[in-house]
Design an enzyme around this catalytic site. Structure first.
Site, PDB file in Angstrom:
ATOM      1  N   TRP A  10      -2.216   4.947   0.538  1.00 11.76           N
ATOM      2  CA  TRP A  10      -3.430   5.711   0.871  1.00 11.76           C
ATOM      3  C   TRP A  10      -4.598   4.802   1.238  1.00 11.76           C
ATOM      4  O   TRP A  10      -5.611   5.276   1.736  1.00 11.76           O
ATOM      5  CB  TRP A  10      -3.831   6.599  -0.311  1.00 11.76           C
ATOM      6  CG  TRP A  10      -2.909   7.753  -0.566  1.00 11.76           C
ATOM      7  CD1 TRP A  10      -1.792   8.109   0.149  1.00 11.76           C
ATOM      8  CD2 TRP A  10      -3.042   8.736  -1.615  1.00 11.76           C
ATOM      9  NE1 TRP A  10      -1.220   9.229  -0.392  1.00 11.76           N
ATOM     10  CE2 TRP A  10      -1.965   9.637  -1.477  1.00 11.76           C
ATOM     11  CE3 TRP A  10      -3.952   8.923  -2.653  1.00 11.76           C
ATOM     12  CZ2 TRP A  10      -1.787  10.712  -2.347  1.00 11.76           C
ATOM     13  CZ3 TRP A  10      -3.776   9.990  -3.521  1.00 11.76           C
ATOM     14  CH2 TRP A  10      -2.706  10.887  -3.366  1.00 11.76           C
ATOM     15  N   LYS A  11      -4.491   3.530   0.950  1.00 14.39           N
ATOM     16  CA  LYS A  11      -5.594   2.580   1.166  1.00 14.39           C
ATOM     17  C   LYS A  11      -6.854   3.107   0.463  1.00 14.39           C
ATOM     18  O   LYS A  11      -6.743   3.818  -0.537  1.00 14.39           O
ATOM     19  CB  LYS A  11      -5.824   2.329   2.653  1.00 14.39           C
ATOM     20  CG  LYS A  11      -4.538   1.981   3.393  1.00 14.39           C
ATOM     21  CD  LYS A  11      -4.788   1.355   4.721  1.00 14.39           C
ATOM     22  CE  LYS A  11      -3.482   1.248   5.484  1.00 14.39           C
ATOM     23  NZ  LYS A  11      -3.555   0.351   6.613  1.00 14.39           N
ATOM     24  N   GLU A 167       5.839  -5.813   7.740  1.00 13.12           N
ATOM     25  CA  GLU A 167       4.727  -5.119   8.385  1.00 13.12           C
ATOM     26  C   GLU A 167       4.079  -6.053   9.410  1.00 13.12           C
ATOM     27  O   GLU A 167       3.213  -6.871   9.043  1.00 13.12           O
ATOM     28  CB  GLU A 167       3.681  -4.710   7.349  1.00 13.12           C
ATOM     29  CG  GLU A 167       4.200  -3.746   6.310  1.00 13.12           C
ATOM     30  CD  GLU A 167       3.092  -2.843   5.790  1.00 13.12           C
ATOM     31  OE1 GLU A 167       3.257  -1.625   5.876  1.00 13.12           O
ATOM     32  OE2 GLU A 167       2.060  -3.355   5.332  1.00 13.12           O
ATOM     33  N   GLY A 234      -1.769   5.334   7.470  1.00 13.35           N
ATOM     34  CA  GLY A 234      -2.509   6.503   7.961  1.00 13.35           C
ATOM     35  C   GLY A 234      -1.752   7.813   7.844  1.00 13.35           C
ATOM     36  O   GLY A 234      -2.317   8.833   7.415  1.00 13.35           O
TER      37      GLY A 234
END
Ligand code: PEP
Length: 258
Positions: A10-11, A167, A234
């Site tokens: 979720w950052k 990533e 996101g």
């Protein structure tokens, strides 16, 4: 045998109301999707809220970072023991935003990885190259250096208690996803490199792909032989997107088992 895993990162997003709404939608809709594994990595202040909401569900709780130290005068730090006390099963370490925005070195990442393992958490260790590094043809060297720091600090066997996430930094939050072939090539490289030291560990190691994964591209990525799921930024904040990605993981898992 490796089981597909989808972990939402979720950052620094959300609040009490939006977290509740998001979880209220995803928890019942993921409940029947039993053959793959799911997690959400929430900001520290919301761990208790999310722990409570996830109780009894098939979604595990994770955090997004951990302090490398156990306790003491480390203002702002959150220890692995604290995360464990709030029911965290996973913790992301070495995310590119921690490396580039907060200046975390490979050695600090290795110490965080060690702290997580020591307290029974499963680190999700992120590795990946910058765009300039890909263009310079040093992707494998960068990923190897990041992995080697953890192996040097914590030992090869510790990787057996972890999840890796490849990533590529140029794909994170940019909308530019690595092609399935690009992802597969790096995942296969990582697995082969570890297999050189321990084949069984390499065969069992779950390696996630992260970088602009969406419901629309997840199936192609998860169909790759060495892509064992995704770390989702996101798209983990939009219930339908996240559920679509989780369904893609489930479908890929069922295809492998069939
Ligand atoms: C991430 O934050 O780990 C990530 C992969 O972000 P996004 O999915 O938004 O690219």
């Amino acid at each position: 045998m490796r089981t597909k895993l989808v972990a939402g990162n979720w950052k620094m997003n959300g609040n009490l109301a939006t977290n509740q709404a998001l979880l209220g939608t995803i928890i019942p809709r993921l409940a029947p999707l039993t053959r793959a594994r799911y997690a959400v990595c929430a900001p520290f202040p919301y761990l208790a809220q999310v722990q409570d909401a996830l109780r009894g569900s098939n979604i595990a709780l994770g955090a997004q970072d951990v302090c490398q130290f156990d306790a003491g005068a480390y203002t702002g730090g959150v220890s692995a023991a604290m995360l464990a006390e709030f029911g965290c099963r996973y913790v992301i370490v070495g995310h590119s935003e921690r490396r580039t925005v907060f200046g975390e070195t490979d050695e600090v990442v290795a110490r965080k990885f060690g702290a997580a393992i020591h307290h029974g958490l499963t680190p999700i260790l992120c590795v990946g190259e910058l765009l300039a590094e890909r263009e310079a043809g040093v992707t494998e060297a960068v990923v190897s250096r990041q992995l080697d720091a953890v192996i040097a600090g914590c030992g090869l066997a510790a990787l057996g208690k972890a999840v890796l996430a490849y990533e590529p930094v140029w794909a994170i939050g940019t909308g530019k996803t690595a092609t399935p072939q690009q992802a597969q090539a790096v995942h296969a490289f990582i697995r082969a490199r570890i297999a050189g030291a321990d084949r069984r560990l390499a065969d069992e190691l779950v390696i996630l792909y992260g970088g602009s994964v969406k419901a629309a591209n997840a199936s192609q990525l998860f169909a790759m032989q060495d892509v064992d799921g995704g770390l989702i930024g996101g798209a983990s904040l939009a219930a339908d997107e996240f559920i679509g990605i989780c369904r893609a993981a489930l479908d890929a898992e069922e295809t492998v088992r069939a």
